[in-house]
Design a protein around this motif. Structure first.
Motif, PDB file in Angstrom:
ATOM      1  N   ALA A   1       0.809  -1.216   0.000  1.00  0.00           N
ATOM      2  CA  ALA A   1       0.000   0.000   0.000  1.00  0.00           C
ATOM      3  C   ALA A   1       0.847   1.273   0.000  1.00  0.00           C
ATOM      4  N   LEU A   2       1.686   1.445   1.014  1.00  0.00           N
ATOM      5  CA  LEU A   2       2.451   2.688   1.109  1.00  0.00           C
ATOM      6  C   LEU A   2       3.522   2.807   0.026  1.00  0.00           C
ATOM      7  N   PRO A   3       4.299   1.750  -0.259  1.00  0.00           N
ATOM      8  CA  PRO A   3       5.271   1.880  -1.352  1.00  0.00           C
ATOM      9  C   PRO A   3       4.626   2.238  -2.681  1.00  0.00           C
ATOM     10  N   TRP A   4       3.510   1.621  -3.011  1.00  0.00           N
ATOM     11  CA  TRP A   4       2.840   1.936  -4.273  1.00  0.00           C
ATOM     12  C   TRP A   4       2.257   3.351  -4.262  1.00  0.00           C
TER      13      TRP A   4
ATOM     14  N   ALA B   1       8.227  -1.024   4.815  1.00  0.00           N
ATOM     15  CA  ALA B   1       9.214  -1.673   3.945  1.00  0.00           C
ATOM     16  C   ALA B   1      10.499  -1.973   4.724  1.00  0.00           C
ATOM     17  N   LEU B   2      10.947  -1.014   5.530  1.00  0.00           N
ATOM     18  CA  LEU B   2      12.152  -1.223   6.337  1.00  0.00           C
ATOM     19  C   LEU B   2      11.903  -2.301   7.391  1.00  0.00           C
ATOM     20  N   ALA B   3      10.739  -2.249   8.019  1.00  0.00           N
ATOM     21  CA  ALA B   3      10.420  -3.265   9.026  1.00  0.00           C
ATOM     22  C   ALA B   3      10.387  -4.651   8.404  1.00  0.00           C
ATOM     23  N   SER B   4       9.833  -4.760   7.197  1.00  0.00           N
ATOM     24  CA  SER B   4       9.789  -6.049   6.513  1.00  0.00           C
ATOM     25  C   SER B   4      11.196  -6.552   6.206  1.00  0.00           C
ATOM     26  N   GLN B   5      12.079  -5.625   5.850  1.00  0.00           N
ATOM     27  CA  GLN B   5      13.469  -5.995   5.584  1.00  0.00           C
ATOM     28  C   GLN B   5      14.120  -6.548   6.849  1.00  0.00           C
ATOM     29  N   ILE B   6      13.847  -5.917   7.982  1.00  0.00           N
ATOM     30  CA  ILE B   6      14.395  -6.385   9.256  1.00  0.00           C
ATOM     31  C   ILE B   6      13.869  -7.781   9.579  1.00  0.00           C
TER      32      ILE B   6
ATOM     33  N   ALA C   1       5.090   5.750  -4.735  1.00  0.00           N
ATOM     34  CA  ALA C   1       5.640   5.683  -6.094  1.00  0.00           C
ATOM     35  C   ALA C   1       4.696   6.277  -7.139  1.00  0.00           C
ATOM     36  N   GLY C   2       3.473   6.594  -6.716  1.00  0.00           N
ATOM     37  CA  GLY C   2       2.525   7.168  -7.654  1.00  0.00           C
ATOM     38  C   GLY C   2       1.726   6.153  -8.440  1.00  0.00           C
ATOM     39  N   LEU C   3       1.760   4.909  -8.018  1.00  0.00           N
ATOM     40  CA  LEU C   3       1.049   3.851  -8.730  1.00  0.00           C
ATOM     41  C   LEU C   3      -0.435   3.838  -8.392  1.00  0.00           C
TER      42      LEU C   3
ATOM     43  N   ALA D   1      -4.212   4.977   1.449  1.00  0.00           N
ATOM     44  CA  ALA D   1      -3.508   4.581   0.230  1.00  0.00           C
ATOM     45  C   ALA D   1      -4.383   3.689  -0.629  1.00  0.00           C
ATOM     46  N   SER D   2      -5.019   2.715  -0.006  1.00  0.00           N
ATOM     47  CA  SER D   2      -5.939   1.787  -0.641  1.00  0.00           C
ATOM     48  C   SER D   2      -7.111   1.578   0.308  1.00  0.00           C
TER      49      SER D   2
END
Length: 452
Positions: free
Chosen positions: A95-98, A412-417, A101-103, A136-137
């Protein structure tokens, strides 16, 4: 139906108006819906939803299955080509990354929520979807991690439901008698995502997160020590070995565990509706006896966070920037209103209603959801299997739904962790006695600081 231009759409709408003025026939475009719910039975449900919408509106919807692991790359490629579908049914992680990004057309999603009534949505879900003053959605459905516990044994011992660290600890002390009865079955298999989810739930319960508004942040020592000591308590009360979802379910189903943490996808199995995962506590694999003796807790609290939290996953309808905007809005509104029962019926045991009802009938959808059939080899409504107060607890978890990084825009950062499994590894080393709680917090912070 909204007709106002939105930034990037103004040119397209102006071109359409010009074509009409020139006397050209402008055919209504069919909508395209991407969905990751690609199993045949679930696709059939979505195709029925599309057919119902076409009958009501005259607008057809092509339901296009997309494998979940391919969704991110396909969406990025389609965005670059200007060929996104009108609507994407997607999980929270996008949701937030898209949106950034303007998607996604976040104004359109916000309009849907406002038109349907913000007060009819679970507040926790709206907070997780929040973006730039709106959403976002559109939050559609979700589920929360749950503590399942032997309500009958708790009542026999006069124990309070396991809503807090302290209540769980007291129950472990009172009920543990291995190997006949384990107080808990904690996740301890470091390289399994199940341990990541369970740990995040326990960390959230005590208000601990490795990310904040500015990105990475050190784990709070006092709160994290409380988390570690609690997790060691439930791990020590568990069977030996590397434990994940399979053992957790098997030990509980055998009647040999007082508590486990699991997703709601266990609810139909627990009631004897799935032959591949039957309760074995009795001689009858179709028995609902264990379900009748089980209680559920969604909002769980640690000593430093008395309000508690519920770890949640959420599905959403994203309206894209390439959408036929007004028709897409109408489809999403239909899917969240007249067609909402069909939306939830895709898999009711894991799709709790984020929209509880309407302004006129506040519990319309949550009541209807409880009547939807669940199960594989046998079917029954959740409301027939579990008491009304348990249904309320299940749905109510979405009021306090949380995930690391969502509130701070750092999912996104939390998911990476989470994917590094750093926290899993050092928690396991702590419960195995390799270092003190304080030293474990220090080494976790050292390692987390290296995540880019």
């Amino acid at each position: 139906m909204s007709l106002r231009p939105r930034g990037a759409y103004a040119t397209a709408l102006l071109s359409t108006a010009l074509a009409v003025c020139l006397g050209q026939a402008v055919a209504a475009q069919d909508l395209r819906l991407w969905t990751t719910e690609e199993q045949p039975e679930r696709l059939a449900r979505q195709e029925q939803l599309a057919a119902d919408f076409e009958e009501a509106s005259g607008i057809s919807v092509a339901v296009i299955p997309v494998t979940e692991s391919d969704l991110g790359t396909r969406a990025t490629a389609a965005f670059a080509a200007g060929d996104l579908p009108d609507v994407i049914y997607h999980t929270l992680q996008y949701a937030l990354p898209w949106a950034e990004a303007g998607l996604l057309d976040t104004e359109a999603a916000t309009e849907v929520v406002e038109d349907l009534g913000k007060d009819t949505f679970a507040p926790g879900a709206l907070e997780m979807a929040a973006f730039d003053g709106g959403v976002a959605s559109v939050p559609v459905d979700g589920w929360t991690q749950m503590i399942l516990y032997r309500k009958d044994l708790f009542e026999e011992k006069g124990l309070e439901p396991p809503t807090t660290y302290a209540a769980v600890t007291k129950a472990v002390e009172a009920l543990s008698n291995p190997p006949e009865m384990y107080g808990f079955v904690a996740a301890t298999k470091v390289d399994d995502n199940f341990m990541s989810q369970v740990l995040e739930h326990v960390f959230l319960a005590n208000g601990v997160s490795p990310v904040g508004p500015d990105g990475l942040q050190p784990l709070d020592e006092k709160k994290t020590v409380e988390v570690l000591n609690f997790y060691k308590t439930i791990a020590d009360a568990s069977p030996p070995g590397d434990l994940y979802w399979k053992q957790s379910r098997e030990v509980y189903f055998a009647g040999d565990a007082a508590m486990i943490i699991w997703s709601p996808f266990i609810l139909d199995e627990l009631a004897g509706l799935r032959d591949s995962a039957p309760p074995t506590m009795t001689d009858d694999p179709t028995s609902a006896e264990l379900a009748s003796k089980t209680g559920i807790v969604t909002n769980f609290a640690g000593p430093s966070n008395p309000d508690g939290a519920a770890w949640a996953e959420m599905n959403m309808f994203g309206i894209t920037v390439d959408a036929g905007i007004d028709n897409a809005i109408d489809f999403v509104k239909f899917s969240m209103n007249e067609g909402y029962m069909n939306t939830l019926a895709i898999a009711p045991e894991g799709k709790f209603p984020i929209r509880r009802g309407t302004a006129e009938e506040p519990t319309k959808f949550s009541d209807g959801w409880a009547k939807l059939d669940v199960g594989v080899d046998r079917k029954a409504p959740l409301g027939d299997l579990y008491s009304a107060d348990m249904i309320d607890e299940i749905v109510g978890g979405l009021d306090v739904a949380q995930r690391w990084g969502v509130e701070d825009g750092q999912l996104a950062l939390a998911s990476q962790i989470v994917n590094t499994q750093i926290i899993n590894r050092y928690v396991r080393e702590f419960i195995d006695g390799q270092r003190s709680a304080e030293d474990t917090v220090a080494v976790m912070n050292e390692e987390l600081a290296k995540v880019q």
